[in-house]
Structure formats: C-alpha cells, structure tokens
Write a protein that holds these residues in place. Structure first.
Motif, PDB file in Angstrom:
ATOM      1  N   ARG A  27      47.738  35.246  31.739  1.00  0.00           N
ATOM      2  CA  ARG A  27      47.121  34.677  33.114  1.00  0.00           C
ATOM      3  C   ARG A  27      47.838  35.232  34.256  1.00  0.00           C
ATOM      4  N   ALA A  28      49.340  35.474  34.411  1.00  0.00           N
ATOM      5  CA  ALA A  28      50.066  35.976  35.306  1.00  0.00           C
ATOM      6  C   ALA A  28      49.646  37.485  35.562  1.00  0.00           C
ATOM      7  N   LEU A  31      46.226  37.661  37.503  1.00  0.00           N
ATOM      8  CA  LEU A  31      46.185  37.131  38.773  1.00  0.00           C
ATOM      9  C   LEU A  31      46.877  38.347  39.483  1.00  0.00           C
ATOM     10  N   ARG A  32      47.777  39.256  39.098  1.00  0.00           N
ATOM     11  CA  ARG A  32      48.542  40.178  39.557  1.00  0.00           C
ATOM     12  C   ARG A  32      47.620  41.517  39.746  1.00  0.00           C
ATOM     13  N   ARG A  38      40.715  44.103  39.616  1.00  0.00           N
ATOM     14  CA  ARG A  38      39.811  42.827  39.246  1.00  0.00           C
ATOM     15  C   ARG A  38      38.501  43.359  39.494  1.00  0.00           C
ATOM     16  N   THR A  46      36.310  38.117  41.951  1.00  0.00           N
ATOM     17  CA  THR A  46      36.798  37.071  41.578  1.00  0.00           C
ATOM     18  C   THR A  46      37.858  36.104  42.079  1.00  0.00           C
ATOM     19  N   SER A  47      37.792  34.895  42.173  1.00  0.00           N
ATOM     20  CA  SER A  47      38.839  34.003  42.601  1.00  0.00           C
ATOM     21  C   SER A  47      40.051  33.918  41.602  1.00  0.00           C
ATOM     22  N   ASP A  48      41.076  33.507  42.429  1.00  0.00           N
ATOM     23  CA  ASP A  48      42.162  33.235  41.476  1.00  0.00           C
ATOM     24  C   ASP A  48      41.918  32.089  40.491  1.00  0.00           C
ATOM     25  N   GLU A  49      41.129  30.859  41.304  1.00  0.00           N
ATOM     26  CA  GLU A  49      40.771  29.937  39.966  1.00  0.00           C
ATOM     27  C   GLU A  49      39.845  30.513  38.988  1.00  0.00           C
ATOM     28  N   ILE A  51      40.005  33.430  37.544  1.00  0.00           N
ATOM     29  CA  ILE A  51      40.916  34.061  36.564  1.00  0.00           C
ATOM     30  C   ILE A  51      41.846  32.825  35.873  1.00  0.00           C
ATOM     31  N   VAL A  52      42.316  31.788  36.308  1.00  0.00           N
ATOM     32  CA  VAL A  52      42.907  30.916  35.541  1.00  0.00           C
ATOM     33  C   VAL A  52      42.122  30.444  34.466  1.00  0.00           C
TER      34      VAL A  52
END
Length: 179
Positions: A27-28, A31-32, A38, A46-49, A51-52
């Motif tokens: 996940r990290a 996000l990086r 991305r 894409t948003s961080d949400e 991706i999580v």
C-alpha cells in the motif's frame, strides 16, 4: 551529474512473493508513486483513498503480488489478477516501479517472475491494459511476446503461455533426450 550516476547504479533489492503481512508495504509503495507512475499503473488519475482500497482489495481477493523489496520497503510490484469470467485460465497483469528506480531492469525481472508464477498457477493467457502513451509498458509487454492492439484509447495486449506438460510426459521426454 551526480543524480545520473545514482540512477545507473544496479538495484540491490530482491524480488519475491509478497505475503499478507506485506500489505502495508505494498500500500505504501502504491501511495508513493508519483503522478505519472500512478497514471501509468492505473490508466488514469487516482486518489489516495482509491489506492488504499485497491491494495486492501487486492490482498483480500487473492491477487498474487510479487514485489521488488529493498531495505524492507516494497519499491516495485507486479500483480496477477484472475479473470475468472474468461473461458480459458486468464489473468490480468499490472506493474509499478517507483520513479527513481525505473529503467534499471526491475520491471523486466518482475515480469519474468510473474510469468513463472502465472504458469505455476495454471494460467494459459495473460492480459495487459495500459494507456496508449505508456511506451515503457508497451515495450515491456512486447518483450514478453504480447500482441498489442488499441481499443478505446488503450493498448490491450495478450500473452499466450505454453501450458505446463504433465510431470510424467516431461520425465519421458528427458529419458528420450528431449526436454
């Protein structure tokens, strides 16, 4: 000049199957990813949400994830998502390598390992989808014999894998000098 030299240094990590306990590291990694990486990985913004949720869903749904791991951090990943709706055993594949490590052969090594994993799981076909401007992914897919076509602004590729031969058939071939 110095950053160019660092860029050319060989990668020092390992490529391995990620375990469920590696989910936070996977996940990290996602996000990086910088904006372009991305976009290349997810075929758009894409948003961080997103991706999580994506990372959590990947591990929950049994996606095979192979990682490039360096200093206990996942810095690259190759994913194998089953396409159960297909007539023959098929998986969708996806790749990501963090920007500072791109163009060092990590994607190719991940691809090799992913194909071995796919064969081991009995897949006979792999599909790759990327946006038309992702030249690196198109080149990588072609290197592994993908036939690519363009559909709705995306490059869509298929890699046909040789089915595994039965163990006894391979043993008989070796006994007769064939492999």
């Amino acid at each position: 000049m110095e950053s160019h030299i660092i860029h050319l240094l060989p990668a020092k990590g390992v490529i391995r199957q990620l375990r469920p306990s590696d989910l936070p590291r996977f996940r990290a990694h996602l996000l990086r990813l910088d904006a372009q990486s991305r976009r290349d990985r997810f075929n758009g913004l894409t948003s961080d949400e997103f991706i999580v949720c994506y990372a959590d869903r990947s591990f929950a749904q049994g996606t095979a994830v192979i990682g490039y791991v360096e200093d206990d951090e996942v810095l690259g990943a190759a994913e194998l998502h089953e396409r159960a709706e297909e007539a023959e055993p098929t998986a969708e594949i996806a790749f990501s390598v963090e920007h500072h490590l791109q163009h060092r052969g990590i994607g190719g090594k991940l691809f090799e390992r992913l194909i071995a994993q796919a064969r081991g799981l009995g897949y006979t076909r792999l599909r790759v989808t990327t946006h038309a401007q992702n030249a690196a992914m198109r080149a990588l897919a072609r290197r592994f014999s993908a036939t690519l076509s363009f559909e709705d602004g995306e490059a869509v590729g298929t890699i046909d894998l040789e089915p595994l031969r039965p163990v006894f058939e391979r043993a008989a071939g070796r006994a007769q000098g064939r492999v």
